[in-house]
Design a protein around this motif. Structure first.
Motif, PDB file in Angstrom:
ATOM      1  N   GLY A 241       0.811  -1.215   0.000  1.00 21.26           N
ATOM      2  CA  GLY A 241       0.000   0.000   0.000  1.00 21.26           C
ATOM      3  C   GLY A 241       0.844   1.264   0.000  1.00 21.26           C
ATOM      4  N   VAL A 242       1.960   1.232   0.730  1.00 19.07           N
ATOM      5  CA  VAL A 242       2.849   2.405   0.771  1.00 19.07           C
ATOM      6  C   VAL A 242       3.441   2.685  -0.604  1.00 19.07           C
ATOM      7  CG1 VAL A 242       5.034   3.281   1.677  1.00 19.07           C
ATOM      8  CG2 VAL A 242       3.400   2.183   3.213  1.00 19.07           C
ATOM      9  N   VAL A 243       3.915   1.637  -1.299  1.00 18.52           N
ATOM     10  CA  VAL A 243       4.511   1.820  -2.625  1.00 18.52           C
ATOM     11  C   VAL A 243       3.493   2.435  -3.582  1.00 18.52           C
ATOM     12  CG1 VAL A 243       5.518   0.639  -4.617  1.00 18.52           C
ATOM     13  CG2 VAL A 243       6.163  -0.061  -2.308  1.00 18.52           C
ATOM     14  N   ILE A 244       2.266   1.919  -3.569  1.00 15.18           N
ATOM     15  CA  ILE A 244       1.219   2.469  -4.435  1.00 15.18           C
ATOM     16  C   ILE A 244       0.972   3.943  -4.106  1.00 15.18           C
ATOM     17  CG2 ILE A 244      -1.236   2.337  -4.995  1.00 15.18           C
ATOM     18  CD1 ILE A 244      -1.026  -0.702  -4.581  1.00 15.18           C
ATOM     19  N   CYS A 245       0.875   4.260  -2.806  1.00  4.78           N
ATOM     20  CA  CYS A 245       0.657   5.659  -2.399  1.00  4.78           C
ATOM     21  C   CYS A 245       1.785   6.559  -2.873  1.00  4.78           C
ATOM     22  CB  CYS A 245       0.528   5.741  -0.880  1.00  4.78           C
ATOM     23  SG  CYS A 245      -1.019   5.097  -0.209  1.00  4.78           S
ATOM     24  N   TYR A 246       3.026   6.125  -2.686  1.00  2.00           N
ATOM     25  CA  TYR A 246       4.177   6.964  -3.044  1.00  2.00           C
ATOM     26  C   TYR A 246       4.239   7.220  -4.552  1.00  2.00           C
ATOM     27  CZ  TYR A 246       6.335   6.909   1.611  1.00  2.00           C
ATOM     28  OH  TYR A 246       6.629   7.110   2.937  1.00  2.00           O
ATOM     29  N   VAL A 247       4.017   6.192  -5.341  1.00  2.57           N
ATOM     30  CA  VAL A 247       4.064   6.371  -6.794  1.00  2.57           C
ATOM     31  C   VAL A 247       2.926   7.280  -7.254  1.00  2.57           C
ATOM     32  CG1 VAL A 247       3.870   5.200  -9.024  1.00  2.57           C
ATOM     33  CG2 VAL A 247       5.269   4.194  -7.209  1.00  2.57           C
ATOM     34  N   LEU A 248       1.719   7.086  -6.708  1.00  2.00           N
ATOM     35  CA  LEU A 248       0.579   7.921  -7.098  1.00  2.00           C
ATOM     36  C   LEU A 248       0.781   9.373  -6.676  1.00  2.00           C
ATOM     37  CD1 LEU A 248      -2.494   5.629  -6.333  1.00  2.00           C
ATOM     38  CD2 LEU A 248      -1.578   6.274  -8.570  1.00  2.00           C
ATOM     39  N   VAL A 249       1.324   9.606  -5.471  1.00  2.00           N
ATOM     40  CA  VAL A 249       1.543  10.977  -5.014  1.00  2.00           C
ATOM     41  C   VAL A 249       2.553  11.680  -5.913  1.00  2.00           C
ATOM     42  CG1 VAL A 249       2.572  12.349  -3.164  1.00  2.00           C
ATOM     43  CG2 VAL A 249       0.862  10.625  -2.628  1.00  2.00           C
ATOM     44  N   ASN A 250       3.641  10.999  -6.267  1.00  2.00           N
ATOM     45  CA  ASN A 250       4.629  11.613  -7.149  1.00  2.00           C
ATOM     46  C   ASN A 250       4.072  11.835  -8.549  1.00  2.00           C
ATOM     47  OD1 ASN A 250       7.577  11.908  -5.967  1.00  2.00           O
ATOM     48  ND2 ASN A 250       6.641  10.121  -4.992  1.00  2.00           N
ATOM     49  N   PHE A 251       3.219  10.919  -9.016  1.00  2.00           N
ATOM     50  CA  PHE A 251       2.533  11.132 -10.291  1.00  2.00           C
ATOM     51  C   PHE A 251       1.673  12.392 -10.216  1.00  2.00           C
ATOM     52  CE2 PHE A 251      -0.848  10.551 -13.382  1.00  2.00           C
ATOM     53  CZ  PHE A 251      -0.161  10.086 -14.490  1.00  2.00           C
ATOM     54  N   ALA A 252       0.998  12.589  -9.071  1.00  4.27           N
ATOM     55  CA  ALA A 252       0.166  13.784  -8.893  1.00  4.27           C
ATOM     56  C   ALA A 252       1.016  15.045  -8.862  1.00  4.27           C
ATOM     57  CB  ALA A 252      -0.646  13.662  -7.609  1.00  4.27           C
ATOM     58  N   TYR A 253       2.145  14.993  -8.166  1.00  4.93           N
ATOM     59  CA  TYR A 253       3.042  16.154  -8.144  1.00  4.93           C
ATOM     60  C   TYR A 253       3.474  16.538  -9.561  1.00  4.93           C
ATOM     61  CZ  TYR A 253       3.705  15.544  -3.053  1.00  4.93           C
ATOM     62  OH  TYR A 253       3.533  15.441  -1.697  1.00  4.93           O
ATOM     63  N   LEU A 254       3.889  15.521 -10.335  1.00  7.27           N
ATOM     64  CA  LEU A 254       4.354  15.790 -11.700  1.00  7.27           C
ATOM     65  C   LEU A 254       3.211  16.295 -12.571  1.00  7.27           C
ATOM     66  CD1 LEU A 254       6.595  12.625 -12.177  1.00  7.27           C
ATOM     67  CD2 LEU A 254       7.399  14.981 -11.967  1.00  7.27           C
ATOM     68  N   SER A 255       2.004  15.769 -12.348  1.00  8.00           N
ATOM     69  CA  SER A 255       0.852  16.200 -13.143  1.00  8.00           C
ATOM     70  C   SER A 255       0.481  17.652 -12.859  1.00  8.00           C
ATOM     71  CB  SER A 255      -0.355  15.298 -12.854  1.00  8.00           C
ATOM     72  OG  SER A 255      -0.090  13.961 -13.188  1.00  8.00           O
ATOM     73  N   GLY A 256       0.509  18.035 -11.590  1.00 10.29           N
ATOM     74  CA  GLY A 256       0.053  19.371 -11.213  1.00 10.29           C
ATOM     75  C   GLY A 256       1.112  20.438 -11.229  1.00 10.29           C
ATOM     76  N   LEU A 257       2.377  20.047 -10.965  1.00 12.31           N
ATOM     77  CA  LEU A 257       3.452  21.038 -10.858  1.00 12.31           C
ATOM     78  C   LEU A 257       4.481  20.927 -11.968  1.00 12.31           C
ATOM     79  CD1 LEU A 257       4.156  20.700  -6.997  1.00 12.31           C
ATOM     80  CD2 LEU A 257       2.707  22.390  -8.137  1.00 12.31           C
TER      81      LEU A 257
END
Length: 443
Positions: A241-257
């Motif tokens: 679950g942590v790995v999925i969260c970390y990859v998704l959060v970084n994907f969100a950072y790259l998408s928004g910023l």
């Protein structure tokens, strides 16, 4: 640990409770801050996401090794127990000296201060006046809840784990909305950060350190129901679950910023939420980060206190520290000692050097702790174990060699911090021999 003290704990933690400990012990404030550091040391979104995935796979290798160790020795104390059996009292004491007396309270003090920073920002309190009192009060509250036993502590942790996962989900949704469907740029190269391939290994350091904390469940193994089955499942589910969260959060950072915006941001989660929801969004994510750090402190205090209690029961500390309360089945003296020392560090204000200088010691303990798996396999060939790490000996060798490589790179890039960390570990040796001499003289 004696049979009496081992049986004094009650096995009350189920699979979800144990998985929440893994998630809460790993996800603290790091993912909300360190992603920008990784972006600074990479040249594209593809490299960044790959490093987070590699870091997760390497940590998963360590988690699978810890799962077998926990299944073999499902007792409170975790790595301390493994080191004591495989290498003897001195190495085990040095681990306890470094982790339970320095690293655990130091990290609790640092993260509690981060909790206080975000809490004061969210409710509008003056940070100069209120950060230390709020941090000290949070530690005292967590210790007080854990006085009532592991069940009370796990219920509180489950609530804060759900809150931190909700905050992560909110960040992911915000990133997806800000991308406006244009996800092609997420993996694109960043012309402003042309990092040579030879330097990318340095970006793996903050990734691995952000994945740290998965060992806390093994510290609490004496209170897990059906540990031979529950520990492997909870460790795998939690870290997955942590790995999925970390990859998704970084994907969100790259998408928004974007990659360049992420590299330039000091608080990417707040910047992302501010772009979509204004200052109200930044305040909302500040509450989420505060919940995340609060949950981490709860786990670190509970796990560290079990290590202290085990050392006390072994005669490595004062006997009072090894006592378990007969009603709550909690190590109240150990909790009070650990929480009290963490509060002293908060009020002292110079605890950051403790955390910085003992990071090397923490990862050394992971390497040596997992290396005990080779000792268990060779000395207990016929011992039944309901779980055995797959691809043995490849996975433990991969983890140990990678961690030692990270430590070497850290020692080269930050020789002062690494040197002082090793000195702090070595300082435990004379303390051990003086303590043993005092015990013999008293006897």
């Amino acid at each position: 640990m004696t049979a009496e003290t081992s049986s004094a704990y009650l096995r009350r933690l189920g699979t979800w409770d144990a998985a929440a400990i893994v998630i809460g012990g790993v996800i603290g404030a790091g993912i909300f801050r360190s992603a920008s550091t990784v972006a600074e040391r990479t040249s594209s979104g593809a490299q960044l996401l790959t490093l987070w995935a590699i870091g997760g796979l390497l940590t998963l290798a360590g988690v699978l090794c810890y799962a077998e160790l926990g299944a073999r020795r499902p007792q409170a104390g975790g790595v301390y127990i493994y080191l004591r059996e495989a290498y003897g009292q001195l190495p085990a004491f040095l681990f306890g000296w470094t982790m339970a007396l320095i690293n655990y309270p130091g990290s609790v003090a640092a993260v509690a201060t981060t909790f206080a920073d975000y809490t004061c920002a969210a409710i509008g309190l003056s940070p100069q006046m209120w950060v230390k009192p709020v941090a000290a009060g949070a530690i005292a509250f967590i210790v007080g809840v854990n006085f009532f036993g592991i069940r009370a502590g796990s219920r509180m942790l489950n609530v804060f784990t759900l809150l931190k996962l909700s905050a992560i989900a909110l960040v992911v949704v915000a990133g997806v909305i800000l991308a406006h469907g244009q996800f092609g740029s997420v993996l694109a190269a960043d012309a402003t950060h042309n990092v040579p391939s030879s330097a990318i290994l340095g970006a793996l350091l903050p990734v691995l350190f952000t994945y740290g904390g998965f060992h806390y469940l093994n510290d609490l193994a004496g209170e897990v129901r059906d540990p031979q089955r529950t520990l492997p499942r909870a460790l795998g589910l939690g870290l997955g679950g942590v790995v999925i969260c970390y990859v998704l959060v970084n994907f969100a950072y790259l998408s928004g910023l974007g990659h360049d915006g992420l590299a330039a941001s000091r608080a990417p989660a707040a910047d992302l939420m501010r772009r979509l929801f204004g200052e109200g969004g930044a305040t909302l994510i500040a509450v989420g980060i505060a919940c995340s750090t609060f949950g981490y402190c709860s786990i670190a205090i509970a796990g560290g206190a079990r290590v202290l209690q085990t050392m006390g029961a072994d005669g490595m500390l004062f006997s009072a520290v090894g006592r378990i309360h007969p009603t709550s089945h909690a190590p109240r003296v150990a909790l009070g000692v650990l929480g009290g020392w963490a509060i002293v560090l908060v009020l002292w204000g110079n605890f950051n050097w403790l955390v910085d200088y003992t990071t090397v010691g923490e990862w050394l303990s992971h390497a040596f702790g997992i290396a005990t798996l080779f000792w268990y396999r060779s000395h207990f060939r016929n011992e039944p174990s309901p779980y055995r790490v797959p691809l043995y000996p490849l996975l433990p060798l991969l983890f140990v060699s990678t961690v030692l490589g990270v430590i070497i790179v850290t020692s080269i890039s930050q020789p002062e911090d690494a040197g002082k960390s090793l000195l702090l570990i070595a300082a435990g040796a004379p303390v051990y021999y003086i303590w043993r001499w005092w015990q013999r003289r008293s006897a």
